[in-house]
Write a protein that holds these residues in place. Structure first.
Motif, PDB file in Angstrom:
ATOM      1  N   PRO A 129       0.832  -1.212   0.000  1.00 35.56           N
ATOM      2  CA  PRO A 129       0.000   0.000   0.000  1.00 35.56           C
ATOM      3  C   PRO A 129       0.866   1.263   0.000  1.00 35.56           C
ATOM      4  O   PRO A 129       1.998   1.266   0.491  1.00 35.56           O
ATOM      5  CB  PRO A 129      -0.781  -0.128   1.309  1.00 35.56           C
ATOM      6  N   LYS A 152      -3.232   0.406  -3.430  1.00 36.49           N
ATOM      7  CA  LYS A 152      -2.430  -0.735  -3.027  1.00 36.49           C
ATOM      8  C   LYS A 152      -2.426  -1.765  -4.148  1.00 36.49           C
ATOM      9  O   LYS A 152      -3.413  -1.934  -4.876  1.00 36.49           O
ATOM     10  CB  LYS A 152      -2.929  -1.361  -1.726  1.00 36.49           C
ATOM     11  N   ALA A 188      -6.187  -1.653  -5.943  1.00 36.74           N
ATOM     12  CA  ALA A 188      -7.348  -1.111  -5.233  1.00 36.74           C
ATOM     13  C   ALA A 188      -7.097   0.323  -4.809  1.00 36.74           C
ATOM     14  O   ALA A 188      -5.962   0.714  -4.482  1.00 36.74           O
ATOM     15  CB  ALA A 188      -7.668  -1.965  -4.008  1.00 36.74           C
ATOM     16  N   THR A 190      -7.876   3.154  -1.938  1.00 36.71           N
ATOM     17  CA  THR A 190      -8.092   3.074  -0.493  1.00 36.71           C
ATOM     18  C   THR A 190      -8.351   4.461   0.085  1.00 36.71           C
ATOM     19  O   THR A 190      -7.886   5.475  -0.450  1.00 36.71           O
ATOM     20  CB  THR A 190      -6.877   2.453   0.223  1.00 36.71           C
ATOM     21  N   THR A 203     -12.055   0.261   0.760  1.00 37.75           N
ATOM     22  CA  THR A 203     -11.250  -0.033  -0.424  1.00 37.75           C
ATOM     23  C   THR A 203     -12.179  -0.495  -1.546  1.00 37.75           C
ATOM     24  O   THR A 203     -13.255  -1.049  -1.289  1.00 37.75           O
ATOM     25  CB  THR A 203     -10.202  -1.137  -0.167  1.00 37.75           C
ATOM     26  N   TYR A 221     -14.887  -5.108  -2.763  1.00 36.16           N
ATOM     27  CA  TYR A 221     -14.796  -3.895  -1.955  1.00 36.16           C
ATOM     28  C   TYR A 221     -14.810  -4.266  -0.480  1.00 36.16           C
ATOM     29  O   TYR A 221     -15.224  -5.371  -0.096  1.00 36.16           O
ATOM     30  CB  TYR A 221     -15.944  -2.931  -2.265  1.00 36.16           C
TER      31      TYR A 221
END
Length: 230
Positions: A129, A152, A188, A190, A203, A221
């Motif tokens: 991340p 991430k 993803a 975040t 996320t 998600y």
């Protein structure tokens, strides 16, 4: 992981020893109050969007643990890269996914089942991340309002299904471990907000869960609570 935990324990012992003398106590107190959210622990409700009609999920849950390194940019702002693990468990209601290696199909498909909601799809990722952070109290991340947005990237370490069945009045558990349907990588977006050490996060995957999206296109998600500190 054991080496990291051992290192953190040694650091804690070091600060404890310093606190026993006058000068050392001042230095230790200053170091401890200058928290930079080195550790992130997240407990979430996980969901899949884009499921086929009729397929529903139950109380899905996930857990993430990340070690972050905070780099100050300017007043109240910093950037923090990190590394850690993310796990997720999706529970299907009266449906199953054939994840066996003997299945010749290249497209994942869901079929009805009488498992009464006892079918789990579990994944584990190695995540990297990166966050852009805002802290109201730039000297102490344990206090005040905090917010962060980021991305991430994750690599799939394990994917398996687990089904509980009743056979001749006995409970039987079938487990199939295979990554054949799943994308090896995930990306993803975040976001999180906190007040002190406790906050909320969310996320959303930017790419689909499965490799072949010709029939289904499912994205993951998560929403949940976050504990940050150190």
């Amino acid at each position: 992981m054991r080496r990291i935990v051992f290192t953190l324990a040694l650091i804690g012992c070091f600060f404890s020893a310093m606190a026993q003398d006058g000068v050392g106590a001042t230095v230790a107190k200053k170091a401890l109050t200058h928290s930079h959210d080195f550790l992130l622990l997240q407990l979430s409700y996980d969901g899949w969007s884009g499921l086929p009609a009729g397929v529903k999920t139950g109380f899905n849950r996930g857990f993430n643990a990340y070690f972050m390194y905070d780099v100050p940019l300017q007043h109240h702002l910093s950037v923090a890269p990190g590394i850690g693990f993310g796990t997720s468990g999706i529970y299907l209601k009266d449906y199953r996914l054939d994840n066996s290696t003997s299945n010749v199909n290249t497209v994942p498909s869901f079929s009805s089942s009488d498992n009464n909601g006892r079918f789990k799809i579990a994944t584990t990722y190695l995540d990297i991340p990166v966050e852009l952070r805002y802290r109201q109290n730039e000297e102490n991340a344990n206090k005040g309002f905090k917010a962060a947005i980021g991305i991430k990237a994750g690599y799939l370490l394990n994917a398996h299904t687990k089904e509980q069945l009743s056979v001749n009045n006995s409970r039987v558990i079938e487990k199939e471990s295979s990554r054949r349907y799943f994308n090896n990588f995930r990306f993803a977006a975040t976001a999180r907000i906190s007040l002190g050490n406790i906050g909320l996060f969310g996320t959303y995957n930017l790419n689909p869960i499965f490799k072949n999206t010709s029939q289904i296109d499912i994205s993951a998600y998560s929403i949940g609570i976050c504990l940050s500190g150190l």
